[in-house]
Design an enzyme around this catalytic site. Structure first.
Site, mmCIF file in Angstrom:
data_model
loop_
_atom_site.group_PDB
_atom_site.id
_atom_site.type_symbol
_atom_site.label_atom_id
_atom_site.label_comp_id
_atom_site.label_asym_id
_atom_site.label_seq_id
_atom_site.Cartn_x
_atom_site.Cartn_y
_atom_site.Cartn_z
ATOM 1 C CB CYS A 1 -5.564 0.516 15.321
ATOM 2 S SG CYS A 1 -7.123 1.280 15.720
ATOM 3 C CE LYS B 1 -6.596 -2.614 24.604
ATOM 4 N NZ LYS B 1 -6.323 -1.204 24.294
HETATM 5 C C1 UDX Z 1 -3.793 1.271 19.286
HETATM 6 C C2 UDX Z 1 -2.957 2.463 19.711
HETATM 7 O O1 UDX Z 1 -2.417 2.221 21.002
HETATM 8 C C3 UDX Z 1 -3.823 3.717 19.762
HETATM 9 O O2 UDX Z 1 -3.045 4.836 20.097
HETATM 10 C C4 UDX Z 1 -4.443 3.902 18.378
HETATM 11 O O3 UDX Z 1 -5.285 5.037 18.366
HETATM 12 C C5 UDX Z 1 -5.261 2.690 18.000
HETATM 13 O O4 UDX Z 1 -4.446 1.516 18.040
HETATM 14 P P1 UDX Z 1 -5.515 -0.362 20.381
HETATM 15 O O5 UDX Z 1 -5.374 -1.076 19.068
HETATM 16 O O6 UDX Z 1 -6.869 -0.102 20.930
HETATM 17 O O7 UDX Z 1 -4.766 1.078 20.289
HETATM 18 O O8 UDX Z 1 -4.791 -1.268 21.484
HETATM 19 P P2 UDX Z 1 -3.356 -1.270 22.133
HETATM 20 O O9 UDX Z 1 -3.537 -1.181 23.580
HETATM 21 O O10 UDX Z 1 -2.463 -0.324 21.457
HETATM 22 O O11 UDX Z 1 -2.851 -2.782 21.787
HETATM 23 C C6 UDX Z 1 -2.714 -3.144 20.433
HETATM 24 C C7 UDX Z 1 -2.241 -4.595 20.392
HETATM 25 O O12 UDX Z 1 -0.907 -4.692 20.884
HETATM 26 C C8 UDX Z 1 -3.085 -5.533 21.249
HETATM 27 O O13 UDX Z 1 -3.269 -6.757 20.527
HETATM 28 C C9 UDX Z 1 -2.223 -5.777 22.473
HETATM 29 O O14 UDX Z 1 -2.443 -7.070 23.034
HETATM 30 C C10 UDX Z 1 -0.828 -5.695 21.882
HETATM 31 N N1 UDX Z 1 0.188 -5.303 22.846
HETATM 32 C C11 UDX Z 1 0.152 -4.054 23.393
HETATM 33 C C12 UDX Z 1 1.212 -6.205 23.164
HETATM 34 O O15 UDX Z 1 1.231 -7.332 22.674
HETATM 35 N N2 UDX Z 1 2.184 -5.819 24.032
HETATM 36 C C13 UDX Z 1 2.185 -4.578 24.606
HETATM 37 O O16 UDX Z 1 3.089 -4.288 25.383
HETATM 38 C C14 UDX Z 1 1.136 -3.676 24.285
#
Ligand code: UDX
Length: 437
Positions: A263, A328
């Site tokens: 995403c 993740k």
């Molecule tokens: C995201 C949005 O959160 C969600 O609302 C949308 O519908 C789709 O995209 P997602 O991509 O599944 O969801 O994962 P998310 O938990 O948001 O993490 C996205 C990325 O950010 C991951 O690579 C995660 O490792 C990274 N991340 C997240 C960080 O590096 N630090 C953080 O504090 C949170």
């Protein structure tokens, strides 16, 4: 209500199963016969905690079914959701809407009465207008309203996010469609989940603005982490210190190797494309995309330095164990995972890479054939000159550090998710480096 969900992937399958759990009759459609066959046999095509039980219960209750026959599934539906993929097009990063428009054309052929067509896939601003044009052209005498209803599901937490959303966004100005969507979301309506009715283009932009903001927040703390390393501060304490301000909030302030997934990378690029088309540049998001891309490669250099190299050379012939490959935890999704860039930079530097991930091994093997895949962290670390934590799966949070050091050629750990307190790892004899501390 009779609901048809077109596309049974991460969004469509979770949404369809949850709608059926609300009591609606749901048919999930997909072109991929093997996916539909697996679903009918009770096997999930994706890893999402709790999805298998949710699907099984609603299939048993007769509220949820699967088919490849879109025509029969659309006939008589109150609402038809388009939840097909909108991947980044190769090269220019624009959203590929070919699957959305193909589904739209098939819907036009199949509609038998007043219907609400809902775009749930993340689609660029204005896509709803194009879907409406196609439907008006192919089914001119049908009463079809086109609604934008973006999803805000996080992989690994998608069912919870669907059932307990912070908000539901419905983009339409059609009164009949508004009533249909209220009925569709009635169970959430009743438990006071805020339902926001906006214009269609506004709803489409809300999705992009939300994801771009979250990506910005993560990239902000990642840059602050680099500054922390330079000035000798602790980024986890900085996160806590700023996150306690309720205007900032503590979530999405975990510094790491950069964001990945299906995403954020795709949606930030698509937003930049829209901004370019309308000659209204979104410069902050431009910087976020560039900083995040650079960061993943910088992580590879960080590992090479931990091996005694100078960033791109000096690690030839070394062995590194990568713990966690998915973008993740609690997902099997490898799309744009930071591990892809990190592993590539290590392989380019002549490093032998061993890898382990609790759920992502199969998709990882397809994307990174040159990695030696192992069955657990200790096997991966055997003979390694460094172990790198790339994805913070729970299974890596309580490693037996003494045992780990015992199987390695050299006790070196690079913790890209700040899973461990430095003192604990150093006490176990490791040379330890992490992010922003
Ligand atoms: C995201 C949005 O959160 C969600 O609302 C949308 O519908 C789709 O995209 P997602 O991509 O599944 O969801 O994962 P998310 O938990 O948001 O993490 C996205 C990325 O950010 C991951 O690579 C995660 O490792 C990274 N991340 C997240 C960080 O590096 N630090 C953080 O504090 C949170």
């Amino acid at each position: 209500m009779r609901i048809t969900m077109i596309g049974s992937g991460y969004v469509g399958l979770v949404s369809g199963a949850c709608f059926s759990d609300f009591g609606h009759d749901v048919i999930c459609v997909d072109k991929d016969e093997s996916k539909i066959a697996a679903l009918e046999a009770g096997r999930m095509p994706i890893f999402e905690p709790g999805l298998d039980k949710l699907v099984a219960a609603n299939v048993a209750a007769g509220r949820l079914s699967f088919t490849t026959d879109l025509k029969s599934a659309v006939a008589g539906a109150d609402a038809v959701f388009i939840a097909v993929g909108t991947p980044s097009r190769r090269g220019d990063g624009h959203a590929d809407l070919s699957y959305v428009f193909a589904a739209t054309r098939e819907i036009a052929e199949a509609v038998t009465g007043p219907t609400v067509v809902v775009t749930k896939s993340t689609v660029p601003v204005g896509t709803g207008d194009k879907v409406e044009e196609i439907l008006a052209e192919l089914a001119p005498d049908m009463d079809i309203a086109v609604v934008s209803n973006p999803e805000f599901l996080r992989e690994g937490a998608a069912i919870g996010d669907f059932k307990r959303p912070d908000r539901i966004v419905i983009g339409t100005e059609d009164a009949r469609a508004m009533q249909v969507m209220r009925d569709v979301y009635r169970p959430l309506y009743l438990n006071e989940s805020p339902i926001l009715f906006t214009g269609r283009r506004t709803a489409e932009l809300i999705k992009y603005a939300a994801n771009a903001f979250l990506a910005t927040k993560i990239t902000f703390i990642n840059e602050i982490a680099d500054l922390c390393e330079a000035v000798g501060a602790n980024v986890q304490d900085v996160s806590r210190g700023i996150g306690l301000d309720n205007r900032i909030g503590s979530k999405f302030l975990h510094a790491g190797p950069g964001y990945g997934g299906s995403c954020f990378p795709k949606d930030t690029l698509a937003l930049l494309k829209t901004a370019e088309d309308y000659e209204t540049p979104v410069r902050i998001v431009e910087a976020v995309v560039q900083v995040n891309d650079n960061r993943k490669r910088a992580m590879g250099r960080k590992v090479i330095r931990a091996l005694g190299g100078d960033g791109t050379t000096g690690a030839k012939g070394k062995t590194v164990a990568v713990l966690g490959l998915t973008f993740k935890p609690n997902t099997d999704d490898m799309r744009d995972a930071p591990s892809l860039a990190i592993v590539q930079s290590l392989l380019d530097a002549g490093v032998t890479v061993r890898g382990y991930d609790p759920e992502g091994m199969e998709p990882a093997k397809a994307m990174m054939p040159d990695v030696t895949y192992c069955n657990n962290a200790y096997e991966a670390a055997t003979g390694a000159d460094a172990v790198v934590i790339v994805t913070e799966w729970d299974v890596f949070r309580a490693l037996d550090l003494k045992r780990l050091a015992g199987v390695m050629a050299a006790p070196v750990m690079v913790d890209l998710r700040n899973v461990y307190p430095p003192a604990e790892v150093e006490r176990a004899g490791f040379a330890y480096s992490s992010i922003g501390r």
